[in-house]
Motif scaffolding. Structure first.
Motif, PDB file in Angstrom:
ATOM      1  N   ALA A 229       0.845  -1.202   0.000  1.00  0.00           N
ATOM      2  CA  ALA A 229       0.000   0.000   0.000  1.00  0.00           C
ATOM      3  C   ALA A 229       0.879   1.251   0.000  1.00  0.00           C
ATOM      4  O   ALA A 229       0.636   2.212  -0.743  1.00  0.00           O
ATOM      5  CB  ALA A 229      -0.911  -0.001   1.227  1.00  0.00           C
ATOM      6  N   PHE A 230       1.913   1.225   0.837  1.00  0.00           N
ATOM      7  CA  PHE A 230       2.844   2.361   0.913  1.00  0.00           C
ATOM      8  C   PHE A 230       3.499   2.610  -0.448  1.00  0.00           C
ATOM      9  O   PHE A 230       3.530   3.731  -0.945  1.00  0.00           O
ATOM     10  CB  PHE A 230       3.889   2.046   1.988  1.00  0.00           C
ATOM     11  N   LEU A 231       3.970   1.512  -1.056  1.00  0.00           N
ATOM     12  CA  LEU A 231       4.639   1.657  -2.358  1.00  0.00           C
ATOM     13  C   LEU A 231       3.674   2.195  -3.407  1.00  0.00           C
ATOM     14  O   LEU A 231       4.037   3.039  -4.235  1.00  0.00           O
ATOM     15  CB  LEU A 231       5.217   0.313  -2.813  1.00  0.00           C
ATOM     16  N   SER A 232       2.430   1.740  -3.359  1.00  0.00           N
ATOM     17  CA  SER A 232       1.475   2.148  -4.395  1.00  0.00           C
ATOM     18  C   SER A 232       1.202   3.646  -4.347  1.00  0.00           C
ATOM     19  O   SER A 232       0.907   4.263  -5.370  1.00  0.00           O
ATOM     20  CB  SER A 232       0.169   1.354  -4.268  1.00  0.00           C
ATOM     21  N   LEU A 233       1.315   4.246  -3.174  1.00  0.00           N
ATOM     22  CA  LEU A 233       1.034   5.688  -3.087  1.00  0.00           C
ATOM     23  C   LEU A 233       2.119   6.533  -3.778  1.00  0.00           C
ATOM     24  O   LEU A 233       1.871   7.697  -4.101  1.00  0.00           O
ATOM     25  CB  LEU A 233       0.847   6.111  -1.624  1.00  0.00           C
ATOM     26  N   PHE A 234       3.298   5.916  -4.028  1.00  0.00           N
ATOM     27  CA  PHE A 234       4.312   6.652  -4.807  1.00  0.00           C
ATOM     28  C   PHE A 234       3.822   6.912  -6.234  1.00  0.00           C
ATOM     29  O   PHE A 234       4.354   7.759  -6.934  1.00  0.00           O
ATOM     30  CB  PHE A 234       5.644   5.891  -4.843  1.00  0.00           C
TER      31      PHE A 234
END
Ligand code: CAA
Length: 256
Positions: A229-234
């Motif tokens: 989820a964290f990576l996708s927000l990039f």
């Protein structure tokens, strides 16, 4: 849209759903369930609504499932219709939900509040799962959510004795996020909802998803979900904007 058992208003980006059966302390019957589900469906499809408050009166958020209705339910009908199952719709809501609880939140009322993302409690709030007193048990997720929120010992005591918790105890136990004075509850809930609504919707949505995942996964699985989820927000413009705004010392202008 007008409903039989609830009042709905939209204030800016916030949908406010007020349970409205004052003669029965907002007891939750089938019509309330249908009205709540309809209102949530409507707001989920409305991009202008970005956060939802569920509330009741100053005397009662909701005093439980409607015992008059429960009393006439027979097993085969309940089995066939999966009686009360549709309430899970609240927990599945795709937009952030805040329960603003004053007065009694008992039985299904406590369970409805626990389906929301978090609970803001007025100082007169009282929580409980008193179903054992009428020969039954929580049927809207109470044994599961209460246990996850307050732990086995307190959940057992609440469900086996029917004892009510006041707001202070509920805050200490982790059932509610915060207590506010009764007369400030609605304003405070609206302010908090507006604050959430002002952030980037994908960031809010993925924060919610990760925290909910923590209740249902091992630590390792939860960390993996959080990482993705964290990576996708990039990949979102809003994340770029949020960070740039911080560096520029200005307010972020989120687009989603
Ligand atoms: N269902 C139907 N009617 C209810 C109700 C409920 N859960 N709770 C309150 N009412 C009604 C009362 O029957 C009363 O109606 P009348 O005026 O027509 O008699 C009215 O609301 C006001 O209630 P009281 O006179 O009892 O108000 P009070 O201030 O003296 O007491 C109370 C308040 C302690 C909340 C008391 O009403 C009470 O104990 N209510 C029942 C709480 C309860 O057992 N909840 C669990 C329900 S089962 C459930 O929720 C199952 C599940 O998990 C899904």
């Amino acid at each position: 849209m007008s409903y039989e058992t609830i009042l709905t208003t939209v204030t800016g980006p916030v949908g406010i759903l007020t349970l409205n059966r004052p003669d029965a302390l907002n007891a939750l019957n089938r019509q309330v369930m249908l009205d709540v589900v309809h209102a949530l469906n409507t707001w989920e499809q409305d991009d202008a609504v970005r956060a939802i408050i569920i509330t009741g009166s100053q005397k009662a958020f909701a005093a439980g499932a409607d015992i008059r209705e429960l009393q006439s339910v027979h097993y085969l009908d309940a089995l066939h219709t999966q009686f009360l199952k549709e309430w899970e719709r609240v927990a599945d809501c795709s937009k952030p939900t805040i329960a603003a609880v004053a007065g009694y939140a008992l039985g299904g009322g406590c369970e409805l509040a626990m389906m929301c993302d978090f609970i803001l409690a007025a100082d007169n709030a009282r929580f409980g799962q008193p179903e054992v007193k009428i020969g039954t048990l929580p049927g809207m997720g109470g044994t599961q959510r209460l246990t996850r929120l307050v732990g086995k010992s307190k959940a057992m005591e609440m469900c086996l004795t029917g004892r009510l918790m006041d707001a202070e105890e509920a805050e200490r136990a982790g059932l509610v996020s915060r207590i506010v004075p009764l007369n400030e509850l609605q304003d405070e809930a609206l302010e908090v909802a507006n604050r959430i609504a002002g952030f980037s919707a994908p960031a809010v949505q993925l924060n919610r998803m990760c925290i909910n995942a923590a209740l249902n996964t091992t630590l390792e699985q939860g960390i993996a979900i959080e990482r993705q989820a964290f990576l996708s927000l990039f990949g979102t413009d809003d994340q770029q904007e949020g960070m740039q705004a911080f560096l520029d010392k200005r307010q972020a202008d989120f687009k989603r």
